[in-house]
Design an enzyme around this catalytic site. Structure first.
Site, PDB file in Angstrom:
ATOM      1  N   GLY A  78     -22.901  93.674  38.408  1.00 17.03           N
ATOM      2  CA  GLY A  78     -23.734  93.868  39.588  1.00 17.03           C
ATOM      3  C   GLY A  78     -23.051  94.820  40.561  1.00 17.03           C
ATOM      4  O   GLY A  78     -23.096  96.043  40.393  1.00 17.03           O
ATOM      5  N   SER A 107     -19.179  88.732  38.802  1.00 12.26           N
ATOM      6  CA  SER A 107     -17.976  89.334  39.398  1.00 12.26           C
ATOM      7  C   SER A 107     -17.149  90.139  38.402  1.00 12.26           C
ATOM      8  O   SER A 107     -15.916  90.135  38.467  1.00 12.26           O
ATOM      9  CB  SER A 107     -17.104  88.263  40.066  1.00 12.26           C
ATOM     10  N   HIS A 164     -33.117  86.305  35.722  1.00 13.10           N
ATOM     11  CA  HIS A 164     -31.946  86.327  36.608  1.00 13.10           C
ATOM     12  C   HIS A 164     -32.045  85.191  37.630  1.00 13.10           C
ATOM     13  O   HIS A 164     -33.129  84.918  38.161  1.00 13.10           O
ATOM     14  CB  HIS A 164     -31.843  87.677  37.319  1.00 13.10           C
ATOM     15  N   GLU A 205     -24.269  83.917  32.625  1.00 11.99           N
ATOM     16  CA  GLU A 205     -24.000  84.347  33.996  1.00 11.99           C
ATOM     17  C   GLU A 205     -24.089  83.147  34.933  1.00 11.99           C
ATOM     18  O   GLU A 205     -25.162  82.837  35.471  1.00 11.99           O
ATOM     19  CB  GLU A 205     -24.986  85.440  34.414  1.00 11.99           C
ATOM     20  N   ASN A 262     -26.655  96.145  36.514  1.00 12.67           N
ATOM     21  CA  ASN A 262     -27.794  95.596  37.259  1.00 12.67           C
ATOM     22  C   ASN A 262     -27.653  96.020  38.717  1.00 12.67           C
ATOM     23  O   ASN A 262     -26.853  95.440  39.454  1.00 12.67           O
ATOM     24  CB  ASN A 262     -27.802  94.066  37.130  1.00 12.67           C
TER      25      ASN A 262
HETATM   26  P1  13P Z   1     -21.907  90.713  40.400  1.00  7.41           P
HETATM   27  O1  13P Z   1     -21.264  91.595  39.350  1.00  7.41           O
HETATM   28  O2  13P Z   1     -22.061  91.390  41.719  1.00  7.41           O
HETATM   29  O3  13P Z   1     -21.252  89.384  40.470  1.00  7.41           O
HETATM   30  O4  13P Z   1     -23.410  90.443  39.895  1.00  7.41           O
HETATM   31  C1  13P Z   1     -23.597  89.926  38.626  1.00  7.41           C
HETATM   32  C2  13P Z   1     -25.027  89.964  38.283  1.00  7.41           C
HETATM   33  O5  13P Z   1     -25.845  89.302  38.905  1.00  7.41           O
HETATM   34  C3  13P Z   1     -25.430  90.828  37.145  1.00  7.41           C
HETATM   35  O6  13P Z   1     -26.664  90.455  36.635  1.00  7.41           O
END
Ligand code: 13P
Length: 238
Positions: free
Chosen positions: A219, A198, A90, A158, A9
Site C-alpha cells: 500500500g 506494512s 479488501h 493481509e 494498491n
Molecule cells: P500498507 O502497505 O500501507 O500497509 O497497505 C497494505 C494494503 O492494504 C495493501 O492492500
C-alpha cells in the site's frame, strides 16, 4: 525460481492525474508483468498508457457485467480497459462500506466470468487471532468457485492489524505470515498466496523468503517511487 508478484494498491491516491502519471512513469523503468499496478478507477487509462510494461489491476468491481447499477464498474468494462486483475474483498471496503463476504463471492465469480484474475484479500482483525478463521473466510468468498478457477486466483493474507494506516499497524513477523499462508495453501488448490500489511523495501524479501509468500501486496510504500523500485529490486534477488 518461481515468479514473485508485487501488487501495488494505490488505494484512493494520488489526488491528481499528473501525480498518477508521473508515478506510473517512474515504475515503468522496472516494468515487468509481475508488477501489478492497481490505481483508482479514474487513473486506469493513464496508468495503462504511461506504464505499458506492467500489469494493470482495478481495486474493485461489481458483480454484474452491465445494467442499471449507477456508480458501479463491471468486470467486463475493466477487461476492455486493459485490466488483467482486480482486487476484491479488501478490509477497507468491509470497514467503510459494509461489504460482506457474500458480496465478495459474487464479485469473484463475475470477475472470473469476464476473464479477470481476482486478487482476493483475507485476514483477521485482531493480532491475538492470527491465522484463525482463514479457512472459513476462504470458503465463504470462494464458494462455488471450481478447483480449476481457484488455481488461477491470487489470495493475499493481509491481517487488518498489519496495515500501515490501521491504528498501531505494524508488519507481521515473517514466521506469522508463513504459518497463516501455510494454512491457506491447504484449501487453496494451487492459488498463489501473497502477504500484505506494512510491506516496504526493508522487509519485502523476508516475506518472500522466510514467509514463503508468492508475492507481496504493497500500500503506502507503492506511492513512494524510489522505495517501490528498491522493493522490486529486493524481491528480484530472493
Ligand atoms: P500498507 O502497505 O500501507 O500497509 O497497505 C497494505 C494494503 O492494504 C495493501 O492492500
Amino acid at each position: 525460481m518461481n515468479k514473485k508478484y508485487i501488487v501495488a494498491n494505490w488505494k484512493m491516491n494520488p489526488t491528481s492525474a499528473e501525480e498518477a502519471r508521473s508515478l506510473a512513469q517512474e515504475i515503468q523503468r522496472v516494468a515487468r508483468a509481475e508488477i501489478i499496478l492497481c490505481p483508482p478507477f479514474p487513473f486506469l487509462h493513464l496508468v495503462r498508457d504511461a506504464a505499458p510494461g506492467v500489469s494493470l489491476g482495478a481495486q474493485d468491481c461489481f458483480w454484474e457485467q452491465e445494467g442499471a447499477y449507477t456508480g458501479e464498474v463491471s468486470p467486463a468494462q475493466l477487461k476492455s480497459m486493459g485490466c488483467s486483475y482486480v482486487l476484491l474483498g479488501h478490509s477497507e471496503r468491509r470497514i467503510h462500506l459494509g461489504e460482506t463476504r457474500e458480496m465478495v463471492n459474487k464479485k469473484v465469480q463475475a470477475a472470473l466470468g469476464a476473464g479477470l484474475i481476482p486478487i482476493v484479500l483475507i485476514g483477521e482483525e485482531d493480532r491475538s487471532q492470527t491465522g484463525k478463521g482463514l479457512a472459513d473466510s476462504m470458503e465463504r468468498v470462494l464458494a462455488g468457485v471450481s478447483k480449476e478457477d481457484r488455481a488461477r486466483l491470487f489470495l493475499v493474507y493481509e491481517p487488518v492489524w498489519a496495515i500501515s494506516t490501521s491504528e498501531g499497524g505494524e508488519p507481521a513477523r515473517p514466521e506469522e505470515a508463513k504459518e497463516a499462508i501455510g494454512r491457506m495453501r491447504e484449501a487453496a488448490c494451487g492459488a498463489r498466496i501473497l502477504y500484505g500489511g506494512s510491506v516496504d523495501a526493508s522487509n519485502a524479501a523476508s516475506f518472500l523468503r522466510d514467509g514463503e509468500a508468492d508475492g507481496v501486496a504493497v500500500g503506502s510504500a507503492s506511492l513512494r517511487a524510489q522505495e517501490f523500485l528498491q522493493l522490486v529490486k529486493q524481491a528480484e534477488e530472493v
